[in-house]
Design a protein around this motif. Structure first.
Motif, PDB file in Angstrom:
ATOM      1  N   MET A 166      29.398  28.331 -36.755  1.00 11.75           N
ATOM      2  CA  MET A 166      28.078  27.832 -37.103  1.00 11.75           C
ATOM      3  C   MET A 166      28.162  26.772 -38.203  1.00 11.75           C
ATOM      4  SD  MET A 166      24.684  29.941 -38.180  1.00 11.75           S
ATOM      5  CE  MET A 166      25.060  29.893 -39.905  1.00 11.75           C
ATOM      6  N   MET A 167      29.021  26.979 -39.182  1.00 12.18           N
ATOM      7  CA  MET A 167      29.194  25.985 -40.238  1.00 12.18           C
ATOM      8  C   MET A 167      29.675  24.665 -39.655  1.00 12.18           C
ATOM      9  SD  MET A 167      30.945  28.596 -42.936  1.00 12.18           S
ATOM     10  CE  MET A 167      31.798  27.314 -43.832  1.00 12.18           C
ATOM     11  N   ASP A 168      30.563  24.749 -38.678  1.00 11.98           N
ATOM     12  CA  ASP A 168      31.072  23.529 -38.061  1.00 11.98           C
ATOM     13  C   ASP A 168      29.967  22.803 -37.300  1.00 11.98           C
ATOM     14  OD1 ASP A 168      33.011  21.649 -37.523  1.00 11.98           O
ATOM     15  OD2 ASP A 168      34.442  23.071 -36.702  1.00 11.98           O
ATOM     16  N   VAL A 169      29.148  23.562 -36.604  1.00 13.45           N
ATOM     17  CA  VAL A 169      28.010  22.963 -35.905  1.00 13.45           C
ATOM     18  C   VAL A 169      27.102  22.243 -36.897  1.00 13.45           C
ATOM     19  CG1 VAL A 169      25.882  23.506 -34.660  1.00 13.45           C
ATOM     20  CG2 VAL A 169      28.046  24.535 -33.943  1.00 13.45           C
ATOM     21  N   PHE A 170      26.804  22.879 -38.016  1.00 11.89           N
ATOM     22  CA  PHE A 170      25.854  22.304 -38.959  1.00 11.89           C
ATOM     23  C   PHE A 170      26.422  21.084 -39.686  1.00 11.89           C
ATOM     24  CE2 PHE A 170      23.137  25.709 -37.981  1.00 11.89           C
ATOM     25  CZ  PHE A 170      21.894  25.443 -38.529  1.00 11.89           C
ATOM     26  N   ARG A 171      27.725  21.044 -39.921  1.00  8.56           N
ATOM     27  CA  ARG A 171      28.244  19.824 -40.553  1.00  8.56           C
ATOM     28  C   ARG A 171      28.153  18.643 -39.588  1.00  8.56           C
ATOM     29  NH1 ARG A 171      34.889  20.098 -41.232  1.00  8.56           N
ATOM     30  NH2 ARG A 171      35.370  21.113 -39.250  1.00  8.56           N
ATOM     31  N   HIS A 172      28.191  18.938 -38.271  1.00  7.99           N
ATOM     32  CA  HIS A 172      28.021  17.862 -37.302  1.00  7.99           C
ATOM     33  C   HIS A 172      26.560  17.453 -37.163  1.00  7.99           C
ATOM     34  CE1 HIS A 172      32.155  18.995 -36.194  1.00  7.99           C
ATOM     35  NE2 HIS A 172      32.220  17.790 -35.669  1.00  7.99           N
ATOM     36  N   ILE A 173      25.654  18.419 -37.185  1.00 11.69           N
ATOM     37  CA  ILE A 173      24.233  18.065 -37.164  1.00 11.69           C
ATOM     38  C   ILE A 173      23.893  17.208 -38.367  1.00 11.69           C
ATOM     39  CG2 ILE A 173      21.872  18.943 -37.267  1.00 11.69           C
ATOM     40  CD1 ILE A 173      22.828  21.453 -35.899  1.00 11.69           C
ATOM     41  N   GLY A 174      24.419  17.576 -39.525  1.00 11.42           N
ATOM     42  CA  GLY A 174      24.121  16.835 -40.752  1.00 11.42           C
ATOM     43  C   GLY A 174      24.565  15.400 -40.708  1.00 11.42           C
ATOM     44  N   ARG A 175      25.504  15.091 -39.821  1.00 14.76           N
ATOM     45  CA  ARG A 175      25.962  13.709 -39.663  1.00 14.76           C
ATOM     46  C   ARG A 175      25.377  13.043 -38.420  1.00 14.76           C
ATOM     47  NH1 ARG A 175      30.583  16.106 -41.996  1.00 14.76           N
ATOM     48  NH2 ARG A 175      31.482  14.851 -43.686  1.00 14.76           N
ATOM     49  N   GLY A 176      24.608  13.776 -37.649  1.00 17.45           N
ATOM     50  CA  GLY A 176      24.069  13.209 -36.420  1.00 17.45           C
ATOM     51  C   GLY A 176      25.104  13.057 -35.333  1.00 17.45           C
ATOM     52  N   GLU A 177      26.084  13.960 -35.277  1.00  9.20           N
ATOM     53  CA  GLU A 177      27.154  13.833 -34.293  1.00  9.20           C
ATOM     54  C   GLU A 177      27.361  15.120 -33.506  1.00  9.20           C
ATOM     55  OE1 GLU A 177      30.942  14.721 -37.259  1.00  9.20           O
ATOM     56  OE2 GLU A 177      30.544  12.669 -36.659  1.00  9.20           O
ATOM     57  N   LEU A 178      26.293  15.845 -33.257  1.00  7.40           N
ATOM     58  CA  LEU A 178      26.413  17.108 -32.553  1.00  7.40           C
ATOM     59  C   LEU A 178      26.892  16.917 -31.122  1.00  7.40           C
ATOM     60  CD1 LEU A 178      26.013  20.160 -32.491  1.00  7.40           C
ATOM     61  CD2 LEU A 178      23.624  19.769 -31.874  1.00  7.40           C
ATOM     62  N   THR A 179      26.381  15.914 -30.405  1.00  8.58           N
ATOM     63  CA  THR A 179      26.775  15.739 -29.005  1.00  8.58           C
ATOM     64  C   THR A 179      28.255  15.402 -28.885  1.00  8.58           C
ATOM     65  OG1 THR A 179      25.957  13.457 -29.158  1.00  8.58           O
ATOM     66  CG2 THR A 179      24.512  15.076 -28.141  1.00  8.58           C
ATOM     67  N   SER A 180      28.787  14.628 -29.797  1.00  7.81           N
ATOM     68  CA  SER A 180      30.211  14.307 -29.747  1.00  7.81           C
ATOM     69  C   SER A 180      31.061  15.544 -29.974  1.00  7.81           C
ATOM     70  CB  SER A 180      30.557  13.254 -30.803  1.00  7.81           C
ATOM     71  OG  SER A 180      29.983  12.017 -30.477  1.00  7.81           O
ATOM     72  N   PHE A 181      30.504  16.507 -30.677  1.00 10.30           N
ATOM     73  CA  PHE A 181      31.241  17.729 -30.975  1.00 10.30           C
ATOM     74  C   PHE A 181      31.048  18.784 -29.899  1.00 10.30           C
ATOM     75  CE2 PHE A 181      31.140  21.947 -33.192  1.00 10.30           C
ATOM     76  CZ  PHE A 181      32.499  22.042 -33.465  1.00 10.30           C
ATOM     77  N   THR A 254      33.575  25.011 -25.810  1.00 10.82           N
ATOM     78  CA  THR A 254      33.084  23.634 -25.883  1.00 10.82           C
ATOM     79  C   THR A 254      34.234  22.633 -25.848  1.00 10.82           C
ATOM     80  OG1 THR A 254      33.078  23.738 -28.304  1.00 10.82           O
ATOM     81  CG2 THR A 254      31.016  24.245 -27.168  1.00 10.82           C
ATOM     82  N   GLY A 255      35.461  23.141 -25.720  1.00 12.09           N
ATOM     83  CA  GLY A 255      36.599  22.245 -25.605  1.00 12.09           C
ATOM     84  C   GLY A 255      37.047  21.627 -26.897  1.00 12.09           C
ATOM     85  N   ASN A 256      36.769  22.271 -28.011  1.00 13.28           N
ATOM     86  CA  ASN A 256      37.119  21.683 -29.305  1.00 13.28           C
ATOM     87  C   ASN A 256      38.365  22.295 -29.935  1.00 13.28           C
ATOM     88  OD1 ASN A 256      35.132  19.569 -30.353  1.00 13.28           O
ATOM     89  ND2 ASN A 256      33.778  21.120 -29.467  1.00 13.28           N
ATOM     90  N   ALA A 257      39.043  23.187 -29.215  1.00 15.09           N
ATOM     91  CA  ALA A 257      40.283  23.748 -29.742  1.00 15.09           C
ATOM     92  C   ALA A 257      41.181  24.163 -28.592  1.00 15.09           C
ATOM     93  CB  ALA A 257      39.995  24.941 -30.649  1.00 15.09           C
ATOM     94  N   ASP A 258      42.467  24.074 -28.816  1.00 17.63           N
ATOM     95  CA  ASP A 258      43.452  24.548 -27.863  1.00 17.63           C
ATOM     96  C   ASP A 258      43.521  26.067 -27.956  1.00 17.63           C
ATOM     97  OD1 ASP A 258      46.126  25.416 -26.892  1.00 17.63           O
ATOM     98  OD2 ASP A 258      46.412  23.261 -26.560  1.00 17.63           O
ATOM     99  N   ILE A 259      43.414  26.750 -26.820  1.00 15.87           N
ATOM    100  CA  ILE A 259      43.374  28.200 -26.805  1.00 15.87           C
ATOM    101  C   ILE A 259      44.629  28.815 -27.393  1.00 15.87           C
ATOM    102  CG2 ILE A 259      44.199  28.181 -24.407  1.00 15.87           C
ATOM    103  CD1 ILE A 259      42.046  30.872 -26.119  1.00 15.87           C
ATOM    104  N   PHE A 260      45.767  28.140 -27.296  1.00 21.33           N
ATOM    105  CA  PHE A 260      47.025  28.711 -27.746  1.00 21.33           C
ATOM    106  C   PHE A 260      47.403  28.335 -29.170  1.00 21.33           C
ATOM    107  CE2 PHE A 260      47.585  28.431 -23.051  1.00 21.33           C
ATOM    108  CZ  PHE A 260      47.595  29.796 -22.809  1.00 21.33           C
ATOM    109  N   THR A 261      46.757  27.301 -29.715  1.00 19.47           N
ATOM    110  CA  THR A 261      47.145  26.859 -31.061  1.00 19.47           C
ATOM    111  C   THR A 261      45.976  26.695 -32.022  1.00 19.47           C
ATOM    112  OG1 THR A 261      46.947  24.498 -30.536  1.00 19.47           O
ATOM    113  CG2 THR A 261      49.070  25.571 -30.038  1.00 19.47           C
ATOM    114  N   GLY A 262      44.768  26.572 -31.497  1.00 20.67           N
ATOM    115  CA  GLY A 262      43.624  26.284 -32.357  1.00 20.67           C
ATOM    116  C   GLY A 262      43.545  24.845 -32.788  1.00 20.67           C
ATOM    117  N   ASP A 263      44.453  24.019 -32.295  1.00 16.07           N
ATOM    118  CA  ASP A 263      44.400  22.604 -32.651  1.00 16.07           C
ATOM    119  C   ASP A 263      43.053  22.014 -32.247  1.00 16.07           C
ATOM    120  OD1 ASP A 263      46.925  22.763 -33.603  1.00 16.07           O
ATOM    121  OD2 ASP A 263      47.898  21.763 -31.905  1.00 16.07           O
ATOM    122  N   GLY A 264      42.483  21.257 -33.127  1.00 13.95           N
ATOM    123  CA  GLY A 264      41.157  20.680 -32.914  1.00 13.95           C
ATOM    124  C   GLY A 264      40.155  21.169 -33.935  1.00 13.95           C
TER     125      GLY A 264
END
Length: 965
Positions: A166-181, A254-264
């Motif tokens: 949720m914190m990650d979502v809100f830092r993107h909303i605060g920048r106006g970049e939710l759709t990119s995330f 949402t495709g923002n992290a690799d399932i095996f490493t968390g990269d992203g």
């Protein structure tokens, strides 16, 4: 981006089939060496078991992808996901018999520390020896440090454990970049667009806020050090979660992290906390900015009635300082602020029909070809006033979305198919409610009692999180917004408790700036230059470039667009219009714009036992908060109130409730346009009080002379429900207990304001003659019986999902909109009626989506109840202070008015339930209980059950301190 779905499905199935218990358990228990005792030394707790709190649905807001999938298949949930929802919901059915001894059935014990038999786990985050996170059996973190740095490190780590996604979502909303995330679903796009104009910043401007606080003095430097430690703890959790593969599953879905490493999953920076703060400020702490809507009402009134009479009608409906309004400060205190002057100057009224909203979205593109990999990027460009284009951090990924995978995966991702946040989250500023605080002279023990908390909406996970934080200069327990929880924002200290409601005073003004072209050609409404101190100045264009890839579950195609904010020295452009034929831009200038972080100091002081030692020092801390809040305080001896907010001083003669012609002579006094810095009005001008007999607040008017932003704050407001019950408790020497004040709160929480306050006046008009039609008489008798039974919206019994007086409630829900239109529209005319309904919605019953938001719990904040109450009393021949010069119901004739009421009532009685409650994505049409019910609106992959409607704070405390330092 959708990475390695086959691997995700395989991993999820292994967890579900081979070890189902792991799929719903909390992250793996700490190793034995981490199970160390908390730092020694007891913290003073003067509440002695008499402090309670509750925050549904549960403390745990994190779930892995496997846990989300299992939830969709079996309904199983991670531990502590919803264990506070049941007690919170059950109070509806049990409050009548509530005693002090039963409070712990419906609330948590909010004492400091964790008894040994209530300890669920202990952890030293990052292997540090200066902080321990002890979680109790509700999963609530109790953070105890021997150093200040370690304490804040623990707060950051705990935030990551409970609310990382949720914190990650809100830092993107605060920048106006939710759709990119999170993808281009309609909900994400609408939410992003609704917020962008309120918080358009460059990255350098976010950083500048951090630097300004750091350089503001010792407390500012300490706040910066606290943020630094908090971020280190938060980022350590991210690192641990990636290594242990227990990071939130929404990153996978949402495709923002690799399932095996968390990269992203990116680490957090100080500017991310500023971005989160701008979201919270927009939701809860800024008043004003609606002056264009007010201007359209005034314009329509003057067109209908002429200038002089139209002004009277406008003021009557605006209700700036209605003499019958319920006041929080009711002992005659007066604080004059932001009222309209008698003969205002520089009012910038738009030409009729000329107002249009500022375009926000530019250059939308279509979908990418099937199988193409789409890149998600985001950036901000600043163009104008010589600024060099500046880009924010880019986030990119790939997508393999051309194959549909297993149904359970699609179902899990489907939980996010409409967007990761409700699209209507920002449709209306939220009202923070409510507060009931009674002085010790009216209580059972002689110590004040408080039942209070914020109404921040209902979400899963909740926007707030519970915590206790103990360390050098820090001693508090309570709720804090995730991502800003380095301090408790609403809660209790060692011997005091505090809370807030939204105050809504006007600290956002609308300016009309004259448009121009740099080449000297005639200006149009589309011109990109504006006049500033005699010079044609280019607007800044803040551009956010967003692109998103296809999704698996909802069929969203790849796309992109630009969000553009046009910024002037007088704020961001919201509308364009003409004034006296000349093109203008209407901008909104908020005093806290570029200054959201300044408020951190006040919260720091709330948590410092050396800074808050009594009501006066509490008020001093509250004065450091720039957001528009009503602050309430209680200790063993005193109660107190303070209204915070960065209130600007206006130029003499301007009307802050209507658009103002921009110019040097109409600017805020002492305003620096370079940094948008303005001095606050003197402390003595902010409403404040100590030891009034009682305080009640439900976002109502604060004090005589103190103008709130918005329409309709008159004799009927939801705070009346609290006031009547408190005065009943203390009348004739009655003594208030924690339980009795909680009962009063909950009784108000299940009461229909229209039924309790307006229905008696409706029946007085109807009863001027006998109702002879048998069916209509039965309907009237049903409403009368409901009123006599308290006008409650309550079940016939626990779990029945059927209301007592269901037909009367259905009738009222169908009758009210018909009633308002039939009573007022003929006299006002379509234009004025339309302008008024745009400025103030007709109704906000539980089943009415107020501001487009359904199942939200909070009800009866916005509506036409005061208008009808005054009008009906005029029809009945009463003298009504502050009433409109016109009488609308039946043009003032009681017989005609009665005909209007009964005609509308007859239509309402015949309206089928399926029309009154049309159904939505969680309710069948016609289901009255479900239409009212509260939904914990999903902010991630886990969903919760619907619960009974109750008009109550989301987070709530019940406190009575028997002792003081």
């Amino acid at each position: 981006m959708r990475k390695r779905w086959t691997g995700l499905v395989t991993a999820a199935c292994l967890v579900v089939t081979a070890a189902p218990s792991l799929a719903v358990a909390a992250p793996a228990a700490p190793a034995p060496h981490e199970r160390t005792a908390a730092a020694s030394g007891e913290v003073a707790d003067y509440c002695r078991g008499q402090c309670h709190d509750i925050l549904p649905p549960g403390e745990n807001g994190s779930a892995t992808a496997a846990q989300i999938i299992l939830n969709k298949i079996t309904g199983a949930k991670p531990k502590h996901t919803d264990d506070q929802l049941g007690p919170y919901a059950d109070l509806v059915d049990e409050y009548a018999g509530l005693t002090d001894g039963k409070l712990s059935t419906f609330f948590n014990d909010a004492s400091f520390g964790v008894p040994d038999d209530q300890v669920e786990s202990r952890k030293r985050p990052g292997g540090r020896d200066d902080v321990t996170i002890t979680r109790d059996k509700s999963g609530i973190p109790h953070i105890k440090g021997t150093t200040r740095f370690g304490t804040e490190y623990g707060a950051g780590y705990a935030a990551g454990q409970d609310r990382l996604w949720m914190m990650d979502v809100f830092r993107h909303i605060g920048r106006g970049e939710l759709t990119s995330f999170a993808g281009g679903a309609e909900g994400n796009r609408q939410l992003e667009q609704q917020f962008y104009l309120g918080g358009a910043y460059r990255e350098s401007e976010l950083a500048a806020q951090v630097d300004r606080v750091r350089n503001s003095g010792p407390r500012g430097e300490q706040a910066f050090q606290d943020v630094t430690a908090y971020l280190k703890g938060l980022n350590r959790y991210i690192s641990d979660a990636k290594k242990g593969l227990y990071f939130p599953g929404e990153y996978d879905l949402t495709g923002n992290a690799d399932i095996f490493t968390g990269d992203g999953i990116e680490p957090f920076e100080a500017t991310d906390l500023v971005a989160i703060g701008t979201v919270i400020s927009a939701l809860f702490g800024s008043g004003g900015g609606n002056q264009v809507a007010a201007a359209l009402v005034k314009q329509a009134a003057e067109h209908k009635y002429g200038k002089e009479e139209g002004e009277k009608v406008y003021r009557a409906f605006r209700m700036q300082n209605d003499p019958e309004a319920d006041l929080t400060l009711h002992d005659g205190q007066r604080f004059d602020y932001a009222a309209s002057p008698e003969n205002p100057r520089a009012v910038a009224m738009p030409d009729p029909g000329s107002v249009s909203r500022q375009q926000v979205v530019y250059d939308p593109t279509g979908s990418a070809a099937d199988g193409q990999q789409a890149k998600r990027t985001s950036g901000t460009d600043a163009v104008g006033t010589g600024a060099v284009a500046e880009s924010a951090r880019e986030r990119s990924a790939t997508s393999d979305a051309n194959v549909r995978h297993k149904p359970e995966l699609a179902q899990a991702e489907g939980a996010l198919s409409d967007g990761v946040l409700p699209k209507d989250l920002f449709a209306r500023k939220h009202g923070m409610s409510n507060a009931l605080v009674v002085s010790g002279k009216h209580t059972d023990t002689g110590n004040p009692v408080a039942v209070f908390g914020p109404q921040t909406g209902y979400f899963a996970p909740q926007l707030l999180m519970l915590q206790e934080i103990q360390g050098p200069g820090l001693s508090a327990r309570g709720a804090a917004f995730a991502g800003l929880n380095l301090y408790v924002q609403l809660g209790r200290g060692q011997d005091y408790a505090w809370s807030a409601t939204s105050a809504n005073q006007n600290m956002t003004d609308t300016y009309a700036v004259d448009l121009c072209n740099a080449d000297g050609s005639p200006a149009t409404k589309d011109s990109s230059g504006y006049m500033f101190h005699g010079t044609c100045t280019p607007m800044e264009k803040l551009v956010r470039k967003n692109a998103w890839s296809p999704t698996v579950a909802d069929g969203t195609k790849a796309g992109s667009y630009k969000l553009v904010a046009h910024r002037t020295a007088y704020g961001v452009v919201r509308y364009r219009a003409t004034v006296d034929g000349d093109p203008v831009a209407y901008t909104t200038l908020r005093s806290t714009y570029r200054h959201e972080v300044d408020t951190l100091i006040g919260f720091q002081m709330f948590n410092d036992p050396e800074a808050v030692t009594g009501p006066e020092s509490f008020q001093e801390a509250a004065s450091r908060i720039g957001y528009t809040f009503n602050w309430f305080y209680a200790d063993a001896r005193h109660t107190a109130y303070y209204n915070s907010g960065l209130n600007p001083t206006r130029s003499p003669g301007v009307d802050p409730n209507l658009p103002i012609r921009a110019g040097a002579s109409t600017e805020w006094r002492g305003w620096d346009p370079e940094t948008n810095t303005v001095p606050n009005t003197p402390d003595a001008e902010h409403p404040q009080d100590i030891d009034q007999d009682y305080y009640e607040s439900w976002n109502n008017k604060i004090a005589k002379g103190y103008t709130v932003a918005g329409f309709g704050d008159g004799p009927v407001y939801r705070s009346n429900l609290l006031d009547r019950r408190i005065t009943s408790l203390i009348s004739d020497g009655g003594k208030v207990s924690r339980a009795s004040l909680t009962r009063a709160m909950e009784d108000a929480a299940v009461t229909d304001l229209r039924g309790e306050a307006v229905l008696p006046e409706l029946l007085k008009v109807i009863d001027t003659e006998k109702v002879t039609d048998p069916e209509l008489k039965e309907t009237v008798d049903g409403l009368r019986g409901w009123l006599e039974d308290g006008a409650k919206r309550k079940e016939t019994g626990p779990g029945t999902r059927t209301y007592a007086h269901a037909d009367a409630i259905r009738t009222m829900d169908a009758w009210w909109p018909l009633l308002v239109e039939d009573e007022f529209r003929p006299g006002l005319g379509p234009d004025l009626y339309g302008a008024l309904t745009d400025a103030l919605q007709i109704d906000e019953a539980p089943s009415t989506p107020g501001g487009g938001v359904a199942h939200k719990g909070s009800s009866f904040q916005h509506g036409w109840w005061s208008y009808m109450h005054k009008d009906l009393r005029k029809v009945l021949g009463e003298q009504v202070p502050g009433a409109a010069p016109e009488t609308f119901c039946g043009a003032g004739d009681v017989a005609q008015c009665r005909h209007v009421l009964l005609s509308a009532l007859e239509k309402a009685a015949r309206t089928p339930a399926k029309s009154t409650y049309p159904g939505d994505d969680v309710c069948e049409a016609g289901d009255q209980w479900c239409a009212d019910s509260i939904q914990q609106r999903p902010l991630g992959g886990i969903t919760d059950d619907l619960t009974n409607w109750q008009n109550r704070p989301t987070y709530q405390q019940v406190v009575q301190f028997p002792a003081h330092r």
